[in-house]
Scaffold this motif. Sequence first.
Motif, mmCIF file in Angstrom:
data_model
loop_
_atom_site.group_PDB
_atom_site.id
_atom_site.type_symbol
_atom_site.label_atom_id
_atom_site.label_comp_id
_atom_site.label_asym_id
_atom_site.label_seq_id
_atom_site.Cartn_x
_atom_site.Cartn_y
_atom_site.Cartn_z
ATOM 1 N N ASN A 73 65.733 85.312 -6.659
ATOM 2 C CA ASN A 73 65.582 86.213 -8.006
ATOM 3 C C ASN A 73 64.816 85.279 -9.113
ATOM 4 O OD1 ASN A 73 67.149 88.110 -6.959
ATOM 5 N ND2 ASN A 73 69.108 87.238 -7.835
ATOM 6 N N GLU A 74 65.208 84.128 -9.289
ATOM 7 C CA GLU A 74 64.711 83.250 -10.353
ATOM 8 C C GLU A 74 62.998 83.013 -10.183
ATOM 9 O OE1 GLU A 74 67.467 82.939 -8.844
ATOM 10 O OE2 GLU A 74 68.962 82.376 -10.335
ATOM 11 N N ASN A 75 62.642 83.151 -8.769
ATOM 12 C CA ASN A 75 61.316 82.928 -8.294
ATOM 13 C C ASN A 75 60.343 83.912 -9.079
ATOM 14 O OD1 ASN A 75 62.155 80.849 -6.616
ATOM 15 N ND2 ASN A 75 61.587 82.090 -4.765
ATOM 16 N N TYR A 76 60.636 85.142 -9.271
ATOM 17 C CA TYR A 76 59.614 85.959 -10.008
ATOM 18 C C TYR A 76 59.272 85.332 -11.405
ATOM 19 C CZ TYR A 76 58.209 89.940 -12.265
ATOM 20 O OH TYR A 76 57.373 91.196 -13.061
ATOM 21 N N PHE A 77 60.238 84.778 -12.004
ATOM 22 C CA PHE A 77 60.098 84.165 -13.569
ATOM 23 C C PHE A 77 59.455 82.939 -13.466
ATOM 24 C CE2 PHE A 77 63.923 87.019 -13.535
ATOM 25 C CZ PHE A 77 63.273 88.067 -14.585
ATOM 26 N N ALA A 78 59.768 82.372 -12.484
ATOM 27 C CA ALA A 78 59.322 80.802 -12.246
ATOM 28 C C ALA A 78 57.592 80.986 -11.907
ATOM 29 C CB ALA A 78 59.873 79.880 -11.165
ATOM 30 N N PHE A 79 57.477 82.088 -11.233
ATOM 31 C CA PHE A 79 56.016 82.380 -10.706
ATOM 32 C C PHE A 79 55.099 82.492 -11.944
ATOM 33 C CE2 PHE A 79 52.868 85.272 -8.596
ATOM 34 C CZ PHE A 79 52.107 84.344 -8.083
ATOM 35 N N ILE A 80 55.751 83.433 -12.754
ATOM 36 C CA ILE A 80 54.878 83.806 -14.200
ATOM 37 C C ILE A 80 54.685 82.659 -14.647
ATOM 38 C CG2 ILE A 80 54.904 85.255 -16.141
ATOM 39 C CD1 ILE A 80 54.570 86.954 -13.538
ATOM 40 N N VAL A 81 55.915 81.773 -15.186
ATOM 41 C CA VAL A 81 55.590 80.519 -16.068
ATOM 42 C C VAL A 81 54.729 79.644 -15.480
ATOM 43 C CG1 VAL A 81 56.931 78.666 -16.620
ATOM 44 C CG2 VAL A 81 57.978 80.741 -16.901
ATOM 45 N N ALA A 82 54.610 79.631 -14.153
ATOM 46 C CA ALA A 82 53.557 78.687 -13.447
ATOM 47 C C ALA A 82 52.210 79.065 -13.847
ATOM 48 C CB ALA A 82 53.942 78.533 -12.041
ATOM 49 N N LEU A 83 52.302 80.240 -13.519
ATOM 50 C CA LEU A 83 50.736 81.073 -13.619
ATOM 51 C C LEU A 83 50.243 80.566 -15.193
ATOM 52 C CD1 LEU A 83 50.955 84.327 -11.645
ATOM 53 C CD2 LEU A 83 49.521 82.234 -11.090
ATOM 54 N N ASP A 84 51.239 80.880 -15.915
ATOM 55 C CA ASP A 84 50.733 80.778 -17.401
ATOM 56 C C ASP A 84 50.560 79.164 -17.928
ATOM 57 O OD1 ASP A 84 51.176 83.422 -17.916
ATOM 58 O OD2 ASP A 84 53.258 83.073 -18.675
ATOM 59 N N ASP A 85 51.330 78.326 -17.140
ATOM 60 C CA ASP A 85 50.932 77.095 -17.448
ATOM 61 C C ASP A 85 49.366 76.629 -16.784
ATOM 62 O OD1 ASP A 85 51.822 74.305 -17.897
ATOM 63 O OD2 ASP A 85 51.588 73.900 -15.899
ATOM 64 N N ILE A 86 49.192 77.360 -15.737
ATOM 65 C CA ILE A 86 47.886 77.065 -15.305
ATOM 66 C C ILE A 86 46.725 77.459 -16.122
ATOM 67 C CG2 ILE A 86 46.336 77.640 -13.310
ATOM 68 C CD1 ILE A 86 48.787 77.785 -11.312
ATOM 69 N N VAL A 87 47.077 78.799 -16.642
ATOM 70 C CA VAL A 87 45.942 79.419 -17.785
ATOM 71 C C VAL A 87 46.056 78.293 -18.850
ATOM 72 C CG1 VAL A 87 45.919 81.390 -19.417
ATOM 73 C CG2 VAL A 87 46.402 81.872 -17.243
ATOM 74 N N SER A 88 47.114 77.780 -19.417
ATOM 75 C CA SER A 88 47.046 76.887 -20.583
ATOM 76 C C SER A 88 45.974 75.729 -20.223
ATOM 77 C CB SER A 88 48.466 76.318 -20.910
ATOM 78 O OG SER A 88 49.151 75.724 -19.951
ATOM 79 N N LYS A 89 45.978 75.292 -18.945
ATOM 80 C CA LYS A 89 45.260 74.086 -18.748
ATOM 81 C C LYS A 89 43.888 74.373 -17.993
ATOM 82 C CE LYS A 89 49.204 71.095 -16.649
ATOM 83 N NZ LYS A 89 50.263 71.947 -17.575
ATOM 84 N N ASN A 90 43.558 75.696 -18.430
ATOM 85 C CA ASN A 90 42.170 76.194 -17.931
ATOM 86 C C ASN A 90 41.788 76.001 -16.721
ATOM 87 O OD1 ASN A 90 39.900 77.650 -18.897
ATOM 88 N ND2 ASN A 90 38.563 75.690 -19.313
ATOM 89 N N ILE A 91 42.689 76.065 -15.729
ATOM 90 C CA ILE A 91 42.262 76.071 -14.273
ATOM 91 C C ILE A 91 42.042 77.313 -13.802
ATOM 92 C CG2 ILE A 91 43.263 75.414 -12.176
ATOM 93 C CD1 ILE A 91 44.920 73.578 -13.682
ATOM 94 N N LYS A 92 40.969 77.569 -13.006
ATOM 95 C CA LYS A 92 40.537 78.864 -12.430
ATOM 96 C C LYS A 92 40.608 79.150 -11.005
ATOM 97 C CE LYS A 92 39.020 80.001 -16.719
ATOM 98 N NZ LYS A 92 39.710 81.219 -17.464
ATOM 99 N N ILE A 93 40.806 78.027 -10.311
ATOM 100 C CA ILE A 93 40.937 78.084 -8.930
ATOM 101 C C ILE A 93 42.499 77.635 -8.511
ATOM 102 C CG2 ILE A 93 40.328 77.241 -6.700
ATOM 103 C CD1 ILE A 93 37.696 76.514 -7.774
ATOM 104 N N VAL A 94 43.184 78.637 -7.964
ATOM 105 C CA VAL A 94 44.469 78.351 -7.427
ATOM 106 C C VAL A 94 44.597 78.657 -5.893
ATOM 107 C CG1 VAL A 94 46.795 79.293 -7.794
ATOM 108 C CG2 VAL A 94 45.215 79.416 -9.709
ATOM 109 N N ALA A 95 45.189 77.839 -5.391
ATOM 110 C CA ALA A 95 45.571 77.894 -3.962
ATOM 111 C C ALA A 95 46.971 77.859 -3.783
ATOM 112 C CB ALA A 95 45.142 76.411 -3.135
ATOM 113 N N MET A 96 47.181 79.082 -2.864
ATOM 114 C CA MET A 96 48.758 79.206 -2.608
ATOM 115 C C MET A 96 48.971 79.146 -1.100
ATOM 116 S SD MET A 96 49.338 82.571 -5.099
ATOM 117 C CE MET A 96 51.046 82.599 -4.618
ATOM 118 N N PRO A 97 49.359 77.720 -0.892
ATOM 119 C CA PRO A 97 49.273 77.377 0.761
ATOM 120 C C PRO A 97 50.666 77.781 1.308
ATOM 121 C CG PRO A 97 49.888 75.532 -0.809
ATOM 122 C CD PRO A 97 49.471 76.715 -1.550
ATOM 123 N N GLY A 98 50.933 79.292 1.698
ATOM 124 C CA GLY A 98 52.014 79.389 2.629
ATOM 125 C C GLY A 98 53.263 79.780 1.951
#
Length: 307
Positions: A73-98
């Motif tokens: 259940n918590e993975n849903y929210f952790a994923f959103i927080v991680a994406l928002d953190d990536i946005v805050s760092k202005n990173i445009k390429i995201v690899a999701m390895p499996g």
Amino acid sequence: MKKQILFILILLFSILNAQQKEVKVAFLSDVHFQDLYGNFSDNDFKGIINPKTGKATILRTMESQLHSTRIFNENYFAFIVALDDIVSKNIKIVAMPGDFSDDGQAYNLRGLHKILEEYKCKYNMKFYLTTGNHDPVGPFRKDAGKDDFMGENGKPFGIYSKEMIGEKPSRIYTKDIAESGYLEILNELKDFGFYPQKDDLFWSTPFNKNLISSYSFDDALITADYTKRMYEVEKGFSVPDLSYVVEPIKDVWLLAIDGNTYIPKNLNENSSNPSNYKGASIGYNNVLTNKKHLIEWVKNITAEAKR
């Protein structure tokens, strides 16, 4: 996820100078995304009502997490927080390895697609996925389900893709809980690395012999088709391989290796029977014996990258 499914990131810069911008790539492995607010295409069940938010929520029980190597259940929210953190760092390429999903159920794949598309459009992000041993559990779609969803008053109940599956008498049925195969995953998530995009500078698979010097988007699109990405894991048993290489920006190559190697249990069985394949638990050990084309392809891509 046992790390037999890896993203190999090859960063190759010809001549760097002070004026060139730094290239940043974010890695999000083992997301195991489950759509808490998803919908089933053939059943009206939307979960139980969260008393604090009033939202219907498709939850797994706490007991299921205590007896698993993963959380749900918590993975849903952790994923959103991680994406928002990536946005805050202005990173445009995201690899999701499996293991971007937890057994590749259709409703979870749709939910993941929706979120990735939102961040892609809103923040101009590019996502590059590769399959883990939970993204298909086997090469082809297989009926399945889970016994440990949260029901009314905290009681567990089952969600299954057909009758005669599972243990819980309290249950519902939906085809969207079945374990997707490669075809279903490719169809749902092809815009996130598995297919070439027009702004990619280069994209290829182990089955495409064209080098970067003769690259064209239209040709790559043809070779991306599911039917063009099959190999014989054993004689008479053809299964998919969704490995690919992509150059999203100049001189940066991502090599996405699908290390899943699904070997038939019975060589006299029908090759399309999803229950006749062993899991991918020992990963690259079986690549060396039953997926040799992948090793040769990596060698060729490395040589091409150096050239």
